[in-house]
Design an enzyme around this catalytic site. Sequence first.
Site, mmCIF file in Angstrom:
data_model
loop_
_atom_site.group_PDB
_atom_site.id
_atom_site.type_symbol
_atom_site.label_atom_id
_atom_site.label_comp_id
_atom_site.label_asym_id
_atom_site.label_seq_id
_atom_site.Cartn_x
_atom_site.Cartn_y
_atom_site.Cartn_z
ATOM 1 C CE LYS A 128 -4.477 0.767 0.204
ATOM 2 N NZ LYS A 128 -5.571 -0.131 -0.181
ATOM 3 C CG ASP A 168 -7.344 3.036 -0.671
ATOM 4 O OD1 ASP A 168 -7.775 1.870 -0.642
ATOM 5 O OD2 ASP A 168 -7.442 3.802 0.316
HETATM 6 P P1 NDP Z 1 -13.232 7.307 -2.339
HETATM 7 O O1 NDP Z 1 -12.194 8.351 -2.207
HETATM 8 O O2 NDP Z 1 -13.825 7.060 -3.669
HETATM 9 O O3 NDP Z 1 -14.437 7.584 -1.324
HETATM 10 C C1 NDP Z 1 -14.253 7.656 0.035
HETATM 11 C C2 NDP Z 1 -15.571 8.006 0.692
HETATM 12 O O4 NDP Z 1 -15.451 7.783 2.087
HETATM 13 C C3 NDP Z 1 -15.964 9.462 0.497
HETATM 14 O O5 NDP Z 1 -17.344 9.591 0.388
HETATM 15 C C4 NDP Z 1 -15.465 10.111 1.772
HETATM 16 O O6 NDP Z 1 -16.190 11.258 2.175
HETATM 17 C C5 NDP Z 1 -15.652 9.005 2.785
HETATM 18 N N1 NDP Z 1 -14.624 9.163 3.830
HETATM 19 C C6 NDP Z 1 -13.283 9.097 3.663
HETATM 20 N N2 NDP Z 1 -12.656 9.330 4.823
HETATM 21 C C7 NDP Z 1 -13.642 9.538 5.718
HETATM 22 C C8 NDP Z 1 -13.655 9.819 7.109
HETATM 23 N N3 NDP Z 1 -12.510 9.939 7.787
HETATM 24 N N4 NDP Z 1 -14.847 9.935 7.721
HETATM 25 C C9 NDP Z 1 -16.016 9.828 7.030
HETATM 26 N N5 NDP Z 1 -16.064 9.557 5.712
HETATM 27 C C10 NDP Z 1 -14.895 9.420 5.080
HETATM 28 O O7 NDP Z 1 -12.565 5.972 -1.759
HETATM 29 P P2 NDP Z 1 -12.975 4.449 -2.033
HETATM 30 O O8 NDP Z 1 -14.436 4.326 -2.158
HETATM 31 O O9 NDP Z 1 -12.113 3.928 -3.102
HETATM 32 O O10 NDP Z 1 -12.475 3.757 -0.672
HETATM 33 C C11 NDP Z 1 -13.330 3.600 0.457
HETATM 34 C C12 NDP Z 1 -12.814 2.487 1.335
HETATM 35 O O11 NDP Z 1 -12.765 1.268 0.585
HETATM 36 C C13 NDP Z 1 -11.384 2.678 1.875
HETATM 37 O O12 NDP Z 1 -11.312 2.074 3.148
HETATM 38 C C14 NDP Z 1 -10.544 1.882 0.904
HETATM 39 O O13 NDP Z 1 -9.309 1.477 1.489
HETATM 40 C C15 NDP Z 1 -11.454 0.699 0.645
HETATM 41 N N6 NDP Z 1 -11.214 -0.059 -0.570
HETATM 42 C C16 NDP Z 1 -11.148 0.547 -1.793
HETATM 43 C C17 NDP Z 1 -10.946 -0.213 -2.922
HETATM 44 C C18 NDP Z 1 -10.962 0.380 -4.295
HETATM 45 O O14 NDP Z 1 -10.849 -0.384 -5.252
HETATM 46 N N7 NDP Z 1 -11.134 1.690 -4.453
HETATM 47 C C19 NDP Z 1 -10.707 -1.665 -2.845
HETATM 48 C C20 NDP Z 1 -10.882 -2.216 -1.523
HETATM 49 C C21 NDP Z 1 -11.101 -1.425 -0.437
HETATM 50 P P3 NDP Z 1 -15.527 12.710 1.980
HETATM 51 O O15 NDP Z 1 -15.451 12.880 0.494
HETATM 52 O O16 NDP Z 1 -16.452 13.651 2.651
HETATM 53 O O17 NDP Z 1 -14.172 12.638 2.634
HETATM 54 O O1 2IT Z 2 -7.734 -1.948 -0.727
HETATM 55 C C1 2IT Z 2 -7.672 -2.400 -1.891
HETATM 56 O O2 2IT Z 2 -7.801 -3.613 -2.119
HETATM 57 C C2 2IT Z 2 -7.483 -1.458 -2.989
HETATM 58 N N1 2IT Z 2 -7.432 -0.257 -2.751
HETATM 59 C C3 2IT Z 2 -7.341 -1.957 -4.397
HETATM 60 C C4 2IT Z 2 -5.948 -2.466 -4.635
HETATM 61 C C5 2IT Z 2 -5.614 -2.817 -6.068
HETATM 62 O O3 2IT Z 2 -4.425 -3.069 -6.272
HETATM 63 O O4 2IT Z 2 -6.479 -2.831 -6.942
#
Ligand code: NDP
Ligand code: 2IT
Length: 447
Positions: A128, A168
Amino acid sequence: MGTEQYIEEFLAWVRKRNEHQPEYLQAVSEIVADIAGEVDDNPNFERDNVLYYLAEPDRAITFRVSWLDDNGNVRVNRGWRVQHSGLLGPYKGGLRFHTSVNLSVLKFLAFEQTFKNALTGLSIGGAKGGADFDPRNASSREVMRFCQAFMNELYRHIGPNTDVPAGDINVGKREIGYLFGQYRRLVNQFNGTLTGKPLEFGGSHVRVESTGYGLVYFLAHMLGDTGEDILGKRVAVSGAGNVALHAAAKAASMGARVVSLSCSKGTLSVPDGMSEKAIRSIVDDPRSSKERLLDIRKITGGEWIDDCTPWHLPCDIALPCATQNELGEQDARDLVSNGCRLVAEGANMPCTEGAIRTFEKHQIRHAPGKASNAGGVAVSVLEMAQNASFKAESYSDLDDELKAIMKRIHQQCVDFGREGEHVNYRRGANIAAFRRLSRAMIGQGIG
Ligand code: NDP
Ligand code: 2IT
């Protein structure tokens, strides 16, 4: 030495070496109780110090990122890449750009990623990275210059068979595009070193949707295991980003009643449920999460609640899809008393230790992110395979592959986590991943 003493000594060792890294300590302690039995059954695990080996990242790289803002001023941020384990393949995992990013957060995410990637059954190690930079406070040109400056250092540590970053929090197609462009210019190669690329230059169908869709495919198997269906279930989703919106849209398309979305500013509560169309209407909208959620409310009605999470809302299922530790012990109690019976994590480590204990006490089915959100990284590997073979697969073939992978991960959780009538998903995921990793470590010899 008895197992209990062994585990105690191990945890004391981890605590001492990572004193000021609470998220990392949390992620490591979460797996230890589950795999204690494995150490018991395999005396050579103690001799080979398997746990100690897995609790120390292969390497963690820290670097300065200096870039020019729109006023011509030099700005300085810090960047990291934590390459946690290369036992199962090239390092693989996302990049997060957020002011809360620090070494502890990235070490926990890289550790979780190693276990998650092991569960996919694919050939990928865990990593990461990221920076304490928030693209939402920068112009598009500034984001471009930041990404280029970040890559000016990162490029020497990555490659299609070495380490393959992806997105992420706050790293989506735009940022991956800028990062990829700079990587390509620096190494003079067009290869699959980053995933989550736009479709026009090496991206894969389904990658954008894969984490959220995969989460709902996994959820459908959890429900199927007890003869239930998602149809009509009230689903509380947190977050309004990539994972949350695609999970919510998929759940709505399968007949669930999506009663919330949220962001760092508050929660949109819609007791009657949001339509798939309303959810999808904000997917590609570049405005802030709150502005986008307020737009959904214009279509669906409902209530905006400032400064709160969705966990006090009545629901059958909770899908935390925002960030780590967003669901605490009191939230878990509220969920239980309001009827929630199942929690599947879209985010990484969204539930605190207290919340997990509460779910266990009340026999709430709880899927850890390392199992239920693995669809994103799995489709990233499908993107790598397409890049390496110069072939593109169709949307429906990739969606089918995602479904098959989530089914396999679910089955591993059941195989290793079945406790009578109940499945302990966390335990099942931890044991299945640990078995693969410990065998790989021992099989490759110590070095
Ligand atoms: P995005 O940046 O697309 O969205 C994040 C969302 O979460 C936003 O709506 C944001 O709100 C909210 N958020 C972030 N930080 C906070 C906080 N401290 N308190 C409240 N709300 C918060 O990110 P993703 O959707 O890609 O990622 C979300 C989660 O999923 C993370 O934990 C990430 O590690 C996990 N993940 C992502 C993957 C991917 O492929 N993208 C794969 C697997 C897991 P605001 O805009 O107001 O900050
Ligand atoms: O938390 C996760 O699994 C991710 N943010 C996606 C990682 C990836 O390499 O696609």
